[in-house]
Design a protein around this motif. Structure first.
Motif, PDB file in Angstrom:
ATOM      1  N   ARG A  76      30.623 -20.342  11.339  1.00  0.00           N
ATOM      2  CA  ARG A  76      31.359 -19.194  12.443  1.00  0.00           C
ATOM      3  C   ARG A  76      30.571 -18.070  12.002  1.00  0.00           C
ATOM      4  NH1 ARG A  76      36.855 -17.462  11.180  1.00  0.00           N
ATOM      5  NH2 ARG A  76      36.517 -16.526  13.262  1.00  0.00           N
ATOM      6  N   PRO A  77      30.096 -17.191  13.107  1.00  0.00           N
ATOM      7  CA  PRO A  77      29.510 -15.991  13.016  1.00  0.00           C
ATOM      8  C   PRO A  77      29.857 -15.261  11.663  1.00  0.00           C
ATOM      9  CG  PRO A  77      29.807 -16.387  15.268  1.00  0.00           C
ATOM     10  CD  PRO A  77      30.658 -17.540  14.563  1.00  0.00           C
ATOM     11  N   ALA A  78      29.112 -14.320  10.948  1.00  0.00           N
ATOM     12  CA  ALA A  78      29.532 -13.759   9.816  1.00  0.00           C
ATOM     13  C   ALA A  78      30.412 -12.387  10.474  1.00  0.00           C
ATOM     14  CB  ALA A  78      28.252 -13.232   9.022  1.00  0.00           C
ATOM     15  N   PRO A  79      29.917 -11.811  11.444  1.00  0.00           N
ATOM     16  CA  PRO A  79      30.748 -10.666  12.069  1.00  0.00           C
ATOM     17  C   PRO A  79      31.943 -11.096  12.431  1.00  0.00           C
ATOM     18  CG  PRO A  79      28.545 -10.769  13.043  1.00  0.00           C
ATOM     19  CD  PRO A  79      28.750 -11.881  12.127  1.00  0.00           C
ATOM     20  N   GLU A  80      32.266 -12.176  12.911  1.00  0.00           N
ATOM     21  CA  GLU A  80      33.526 -12.735  13.630  1.00  0.00           C
ATOM     22  C   GLU A  80      34.582 -12.911  12.269  1.00  0.00           C
ATOM     23  OE1 GLU A  80      34.747 -16.907  15.142  1.00  0.00           O
ATOM     24  OE2 GLU A  80      33.452 -16.048  16.640  1.00  0.00           O
ATOM     25  N   VAL A  81      33.942 -13.522  11.195  1.00  0.00           N
ATOM     26  CA  VAL A  81      34.693 -13.672   9.898  1.00  0.00           C
ATOM     27  C   VAL A  81      35.169 -12.553   9.274  1.00  0.00           C
ATOM     28  CG1 VAL A  81      34.715 -14.936   7.616  1.00  0.00           C
ATOM     29  CG2 VAL A  81      33.747 -16.222   9.581  1.00  0.00           C
ATOM     30  N   ALA A  82      34.178 -11.514   9.314  1.00  0.00           N
ATOM     31  CA  ALA A  82      34.471 -10.433   8.703  1.00  0.00           C
ATOM     32  C   ALA A  82      35.530  -9.460   9.464  1.00  0.00           C
ATOM     33  CB  ALA A  82      33.185  -9.376   8.818  1.00  0.00           C
ATOM     34  N   ARG A  83      35.375  -9.464  10.720  1.00  0.00           N
ATOM     35  CA  ARG A  83      36.661  -9.204  11.724  1.00  0.00           C
ATOM     36  C   ARG A  83      38.004  -9.658  11.455  1.00  0.00           C
ATOM     37  NH1 ARG A  83      32.504  -8.864  15.612  1.00  0.00           N
ATOM     38  NH2 ARG A  83      33.155 -10.723  16.447  1.00  0.00           N
ATOM     39  N   ASP A  84      38.067 -10.837  11.265  1.00  0.00           N
ATOM     40  CA  ASP A  84      38.975 -11.672  10.748  1.00  0.00           C
ATOM     41  C   ASP A  84      39.884 -11.459   9.619  1.00  0.00           C
ATOM     42  OD1 ASP A  84      38.626 -12.848  13.523  1.00  0.00           O
ATOM     43  OD2 ASP A  84      38.279 -14.835  12.709  1.00  0.00           O
ATOM     44  N   VAL A  85      38.976 -11.176   8.660  1.00  0.00           N
ATOM     45  CA  VAL A  85      39.492 -10.779   7.266  1.00  0.00           C
ATOM     46  C   VAL A  85      40.016  -9.451   7.468  1.00  0.00           C
ATOM     47  CG1 VAL A  85      38.603  -9.764   5.004  1.00  0.00           C
ATOM     48  CG2 VAL A  85      37.962 -11.825   6.009  1.00  0.00           C
ATOM     49  N   ALA A  86      39.385  -8.716   8.094  1.00  0.00           N
ATOM     50  CA  ALA A  86      40.321  -7.016   8.218  1.00  0.00           C
ATOM     51  C   ALA A  86      41.382  -7.038   8.850  1.00  0.00           C
ATOM     52  CB  ALA A  86      39.092  -6.209   8.970  1.00  0.00           C
ATOM     53  N   ALA A  87      41.395  -7.900  10.053  1.00  0.00           N
ATOM     54  CA  ALA A  87      42.724  -8.103  10.812  1.00  0.00           C
ATOM     55  C   ALA A  87      43.792  -8.640  10.071  1.00  0.00           C
ATOM     56  CB  ALA A  87      42.427  -8.774  11.954  1.00  0.00           C
ATOM     57  N   ALA A  88      43.469  -9.628   9.127  1.00  0.00           N
ATOM     58  CA  ALA A  88      44.624 -10.324   8.337  1.00  0.00           C
ATOM     59  C   ALA A  88      44.876  -9.406   7.483  1.00  0.00           C
ATOM     60  CB  ALA A  88      43.749 -11.519   7.557  1.00  0.00           C
ATOM     61  N   VAL A  89      44.135  -8.631   6.806  1.00  0.00           N
ATOM     62  CA  VAL A  89      44.380  -7.429   5.701  1.00  0.00           C
ATOM     63  C   VAL A  89      45.485  -6.558   6.267  1.00  0.00           C
ATOM     64  CG1 VAL A  89      43.770  -5.589   4.206  1.00  0.00           C
ATOM     65  CG2 VAL A  89      42.489  -7.822   4.285  1.00  0.00           C
ATOM     66  N   ARG A  90      45.095  -6.014   7.576  1.00  0.00           N
ATOM     67  CA  ARG A  90      45.900  -5.326   8.329  1.00  0.00           C
ATOM     68  C   ARG A  90      47.322  -5.675   8.636  1.00  0.00           C
ATOM     69  NH1 ARG A  90      40.950  -4.029  10.916  1.00  0.00           N
ATOM     70  NH2 ARG A  90      39.985  -1.812  10.209  1.00  0.00           N
ATOM     71  N   LYS A  91      47.403  -7.025   8.986  1.00  0.00           N
ATOM     72  CA  LYS A  91      48.620  -7.568   9.468  1.00  0.00           C
ATOM     73  C   LYS A  91      49.609  -7.811   8.295  1.00  0.00           C
ATOM     74  CE  LYS A  91      50.477 -11.832  11.330  1.00  0.00           C
ATOM     75  NZ  LYS A  91      50.092 -13.058  11.844  1.00  0.00           N
ATOM     76  N   HIS A  92      48.623  -8.147   7.065  1.00  0.00           N
ATOM     77  CA  HIS A  92      49.711  -8.378   5.740  1.00  0.00           C
ATOM     78  C   HIS A  92      50.353  -7.010   5.448  1.00  0.00           C
ATOM     79  CE1 HIS A  92      50.754 -10.348   2.075  1.00  0.00           C
ATOM     80  NE2 HIS A  92      50.389  -9.419   1.550  1.00  0.00           N
ATOM     81  N   LEU A  93      49.563  -6.040   5.499  1.00  0.00           N
ATOM     82  CA  LEU A  93      50.044  -4.721   5.091  1.00  0.00           C
ATOM     83  C   LEU A  93      50.811  -3.905   5.966  1.00  0.00           C
ATOM     84  CD1 LEU A  93      46.820  -3.114   3.555  1.00  0.00           C
ATOM     85  CD2 LEU A  93      48.833  -4.111   2.416  1.00  0.00           C
ATOM     86  N   GLY A  94      50.965  -4.674   7.461  1.00  0.00           N
ATOM     87  CA  GLY A  94      52.091  -4.141   8.296  1.00  0.00           C
ATOM     88  C   GLY A  94      51.966  -2.708   8.743  1.00  0.00           C
ATOM     89  N   ASN A  95      52.931  -1.828   8.347  1.00  0.00           N
ATOM     90  CA  ASN A  95      53.053  -0.373   8.777  1.00  0.00           C
ATOM     91  C   ASN A  95      52.061   0.598   8.067  1.00  0.00           C
ATOM     92  OD1 ASN A  95      54.950  -1.165  10.612  1.00  0.00           O
ATOM     93  ND2 ASN A  95      56.651  -0.887   9.387  1.00  0.00           N
ATOM     94  N   ALA A  96      51.456   0.127   7.064  1.00  0.00           N
ATOM     95  CA  ALA A  96      50.754   1.021   6.155  1.00  0.00           C
ATOM     96  C   ALA A  96      49.508   1.470   7.115  1.00  0.00           C
ATOM     97  CB  ALA A  96      50.332   0.409   4.665  1.00  0.00           C
ATOM     98  N   SER A  97      49.308   2.631   6.981  1.00  0.00           N
ATOM     99  CA  SER A  97      47.764   2.897   7.585  1.00  0.00           C
ATOM    100  C   SER A  97      46.703   2.376   6.449  1.00  0.00           C
ATOM    101  CB  SER A  97      47.884   4.416   7.624  1.00  0.00           C
ATOM    102  OG  SER A  97      46.369   4.785   8.113  1.00  0.00           O
ATOM    103  N   THR A  98      45.760   1.601   7.169  1.00  0.00           N
ATOM    104  CA  THR A  98      44.842   0.975   6.099  1.00  0.00           C
ATOM    105  C   THR A  98      43.222   1.044   6.818  1.00  0.00           C
ATOM    106  OG1 THR A  98      46.450  -0.635   5.775  1.00  0.00           O
ATOM    107  CG2 THR A  98      44.365  -1.268   5.469  1.00  0.00           C
ATOM    108  N   VAL A  99      42.565   1.421   5.902  1.00  0.00           N
ATOM    109  CA  VAL A  99      41.090   1.160   6.248  1.00  0.00           C
ATOM    110  C   VAL A  99      40.628   0.213   5.300  1.00  0.00           C
ATOM    111  CG1 VAL A  99      38.812   2.481   6.130  1.00  0.00           C
ATOM    112  CG2 VAL A  99      40.847   3.762   6.498  1.00  0.00           C
ATOM    113  N   VAL A 100      39.996  -0.684   6.179  1.00  0.00           N
ATOM    114  CA  VAL A 100      39.508  -2.115   5.495  1.00  0.00           C
ATOM    115  C   VAL A 100      37.873  -1.986   5.653  1.00  0.00           C
ATOM    116  CG1 VAL A 100      39.658  -4.384   5.529  1.00  0.00           C
ATOM    117  CG2 VAL A 100      41.558  -3.172   6.276  1.00  0.00           C
TER     118      VAL A 100
END
Length: 109
Positions: A76-100
């Motif tokens: 998988r392209p590295a930028p795509e994986v990095a975006r997916d990681v950031a999205a997964a972290v944000r989703k896990h934290l829910g309502n918290a304002s997050t910078v990943v």
């Protein structure tokens, strides 16, 4: 999903490590702060044998900062994986304002 987030808890770092490791394409997670960038961290690791945290957390006035350094595979392209990681972290934290911050430090099999 974490409702109330405390950034200084090892439990949250462990939760997020699990989230990152489940993202398709992530092959490794490296310490959030490389030892060579942290003299104090390098000294502590040498003396205690403790490993630096794999997920870095910091409290910010606007929310939570999360830093993770990953290795990715070649399927998988590295930028795509990095975006997916950031999205997964944000989703896990829910309502918290997050910078990943996701850094790809190794690409390989």
């Amino acid at each position: 999903m974490t409702e109330h987030v405390e950034t200084n808890t090892p439990a949250l770092a462990e939760e997020l490590l699990g989230v990152v490791q489940t993202v398709d394409g992530v092959t490794a997670v490296f310490p959030a702060q490389p030892l060579w960038q942290s003299i104090a961290g390098a000294a502590a690791a040498a003396v205690t044998g403790e490993q630096q945290p794999l997920v870095g957390l910091s409290g910010q006035r606007e929310g939570i900062g999360v830093k993770v350094r990953i290795g990715v595979g070649i399927h998988r392209p590295a930028p795509e994986v990095a975006r997916d990681v950031a999205a997964a972290v944000r989703k896990h934290l829910g309502n918290a304002s997050t910078v990943v911050e996701v850094l790809v430090v190794k690409i390989g099999q």
